[in-house]
Design an enzyme around this catalytic site. Sequence first.
Site, PDB file in Angstrom:
ATOM      1  N   ASP A   1       0.867  -1.179   0.000  1.00 51.65           N
ATOM      2  CA  ASP A   1       0.000   0.000   0.000  1.00 51.65           C
ATOM      3  C   ASP A   1       0.905   1.231   0.000  1.00 51.65           C
ATOM      4  OD1 ASP A   1      -2.199   1.929   0.651  1.00 51.65           O
ATOM      5  OD2 ASP A   1      -3.296   0.100   1.138  1.00 51.65           O
TER       6      ASP A   1
ATOM      7  N   ASP B   1       3.607   1.709  -4.704  1.00 52.02           N
ATOM      8  CA  ASP B   1       2.698   2.459  -5.563  1.00 52.02           C
ATOM      9  C   ASP B   1       2.507   1.628  -6.826  1.00 52.02           C
ATOM     10  OD1 ASP B   1       1.371   4.143  -7.282  1.00 52.02           O
ATOM     11  OD2 ASP B   1       2.830   5.776  -7.165  1.00 52.02           O
ATOM     12  N   VAL B   2       1.304   1.109  -7.040  1.00 55.06           N
ATOM     13  CA  VAL B   2       1.085   0.196  -8.168  1.00 55.06           C
ATOM     14  C   VAL B   2       1.270   0.872  -9.517  1.00 55.06           C
ATOM     15  CG1 VAL B   2      -0.461  -1.309  -6.857  1.00 55.06           C
ATOM     16  CG2 VAL B   2      -1.425   0.602  -8.184  1.00 55.06           C
TER      17      VAL B   2
ATOM     18  N   ASN C   1      -6.071  -5.338  -5.865  1.00 58.89           N
ATOM     19  CA  ASN C   1      -7.160  -4.659  -5.169  1.00 58.89           C
ATOM     20  C   ASN C   1      -7.033  -3.135  -5.180  1.00 58.89           C
ATOM     21  OD1 ASN C   1      -9.367  -4.423  -3.006  1.00 58.89           O
ATOM     22  ND2 ASN C   1      -7.593  -3.563  -1.945  1.00 58.89           N
TER      23      ASN C   1
ATOM     24  N   TYR D   1     -13.941   5.536 -13.736  1.00 56.93           N
ATOM     25  CA  TYR D   1     -14.050   4.374 -12.855  1.00 56.93           C
ATOM     26  C   TYR D   1     -14.694   3.213 -13.607  1.00 56.93           C
ATOM     27  CZ  TYR D   1     -15.234   1.493  -8.803  1.00 56.93           C
ATOM     28  OH  TYR D   1     -15.346   0.453  -7.912  1.00 56.93           O
TER      29      TYR D   1
ATOM     30  N   LYS E   1     -12.798  -0.381 -14.499  1.00 51.48           N
ATOM     31  CA  LYS E   1     -13.269  -1.654 -13.953  1.00 51.48           C
ATOM     32  C   LYS E   1     -13.711  -2.605 -15.065  1.00 51.48           C
ATOM     33  CE  LYS E   1     -12.329  -0.815  -9.711  1.00 51.48           C
ATOM     34  NZ  LYS E   1     -11.213  -1.557  -9.067  1.00 51.48           N
TER      35      LYS E   1
ATOM     36  N   ILE F   1     -19.968  -1.832  -1.125  1.00 52.35           N
ATOM     37  CA  ILE F   1     -19.378  -2.385   0.094  1.00 52.35           C
ATOM     38  C   ILE F   1     -18.978  -1.202   0.976  1.00 52.35           C
ATOM     39  CG2 ILE F   1     -17.567  -3.864   1.041  1.00 52.35           C
ATOM     40  CD1 ILE F   1     -19.458  -5.344  -0.871  1.00 52.35           C
TER      41      ILE F   1
ATOM     42  N   THR G   1     -16.804   0.610   2.649  1.00 47.89           N
ATOM     43  CA  THR G   1     -15.362   0.803   2.787  1.00 47.89           C
ATOM     44  C   THR G   1     -15.086   2.294   2.960  1.00 47.89           C
ATOM     45  OG1 THR G   1     -15.040   1.118   0.408  1.00 47.89           O
ATOM     46  CG2 THR G   1     -14.938  -1.154   1.250  1.00 47.89           C
TER      47      THR G   1
END
Length: 302
Positions: free
Chosen positions: A87, A113-114, A140, A206, A210, A239, A241
């Site tokens: 993360d 950092d992805v 994720n 977004y 996805k 969800i 979160t």
Amino acid sequence: MPCYFTFDRLLSKLIEENKGSINGLRSHQSICGSLDYANLFYANTKRSFDMKRAENKVVIVTGGASGIGRETCLLLAKEGAKVAITDIENKAGQELAEEISLSGGIARFWHMDVANEKEVEQVYADVFKAFGKLDSVVNNAGIAGTDKATHELTENEWDEVMNINVKGVFFCTKHAIQYMKKSGAGSIVNISSVYGMLGAGDIPPYHASKGAVRLMAKNDAISYAKDNIRVNSVHPGYIWTPLVEKLGEGIEGFREQLDNLHPIGHIGEPLDVAYGILYLLSDESKFVTGSELVIDGGYTCK
């Protein structure tokens, strides 16, 4: 007297007669009249009961410090996995690793950092060095992005989402493959969304991101099936979160509105998704690849 029961038949009969009691099996000799045989069944049955669903699997979870990622790390560690928490939130990630370790699990935290390929490459190498292998990756990490109509979005606003949600999945899959090939198998789970399958009329980048990782999973599932590497996508509904909670800031009755969107009557929890991820990483799903696991309380049924 010879024994005509196969192992599976005898094991089933012993469990049935002893109502699942492990200790009861130790003294059960009536079927074959052999203490050694009964002890063998006891040992094998106890081992099967004790076996955890992710035993000794090494798993990298991106965006693992909060939300779905956090619950996934906790559950995987509980089920015997060695978890590499990654993360950009260093404090939360390190605290989670310590929490897992204190509870008897195995976990370490790496800052990653992805969207930075060099960082991804280095962290993967470090995880492999630390744990000796890599079995699974949970892609994720993601952000929602700016909620504007397509014609109002700037290039930077579009790229911000794509760099994390799509390019991040690309980097984290790309650099996993070499290690999974060394292991002889692997499982990759891309966290998509119900909005990777249908539109809601908001947050265009977004939705696009996805939808992209959904098809990336299908295409990679074909490409790497020969290497015994499975790739699937998970599609959560709403969800509760930190990301979703932030979307509702200042909106009265936001959570109740979300509850009403789902035929089951309530919004989901991160653990609901974590259990789906656990299934896809476990050997229980060995024949599952290129699939979409929808966890949405019936949202997409309407």
